[in-house]
Scaffold this motif. Sequence first.
Motif: not given
Length: 237
Positions: A45-51, A53-61, A86-95
């Motif tokens: 649920a946490e991972l799905a909510e992050a995706e 919110r960010l509008g992207l799919r997290l890499p499998t790894a 807390q995941l965030v995109v900064v300067d084109g990088v998913l931190v």
Amino acid sequence: MGTGFDVAAEIGDGLRDREEAWAFIRRFLAAWTVALTDADGCDEAELAEAEERLGLRLPTALREGLALLGRRQDLQQQDPLRRPAQLVVVDGVLVFRTENQGCAHWGVPEADLGRDDPPVVVQTDRGEWRPFLDRTSSAFVELVLTETLLFDDDLRDAAELPAALAPVLYENFRRVGFPDHRSWCAGIEGPIRFFAGPGVLIRQDGGADLDWIHVAGQTPGHRRQVLKLFPVEWAFG
């Protein structure tokens, strides 16, 4: 050096994929500290909510790594993982990881998010992004090893290593089959490498004129055995 979990022997010539990385992490933690449990990972649920919110799919790894140990507190001291919220995109990088005082950040470039196990970059203390490791799963292995080296004052130590004493390291310990990588500190240009023996883990941070070594023992006895080999001023010795 006696008996104990040998990181160099366990990794061998290298971890070939993310499945081998996760298996190594499980073996290492079960032997060295405390075995992983389901409670140590972030839930779906946490991972799905992050995706969402960010509008992207997290890499499998990245998903698998966070699901494996994203809540494991003893591995969140020096350079903790960010929770999914807390995941965030900064300067084109998913931190996904940040130094505990905000001096550095680790993440996956947006251009590589479609890959299952993409490369990771690190933002230095000067704000520059530089390559870190070529697979996200390798970055999780590095996190586990580094946090182990820096966490328990009864089992770890650190010291400057003069060039004249480098042969002591090379002759007594085996180089771990893990890729060279660079520090987030922009002033440290040399490679970071791991060495190991039974019950002993060492990280060598290369500098221009002088290296640093960080040592961890599986037990206090393992730590003492290493310190006796090096006639240097240890930080905790």
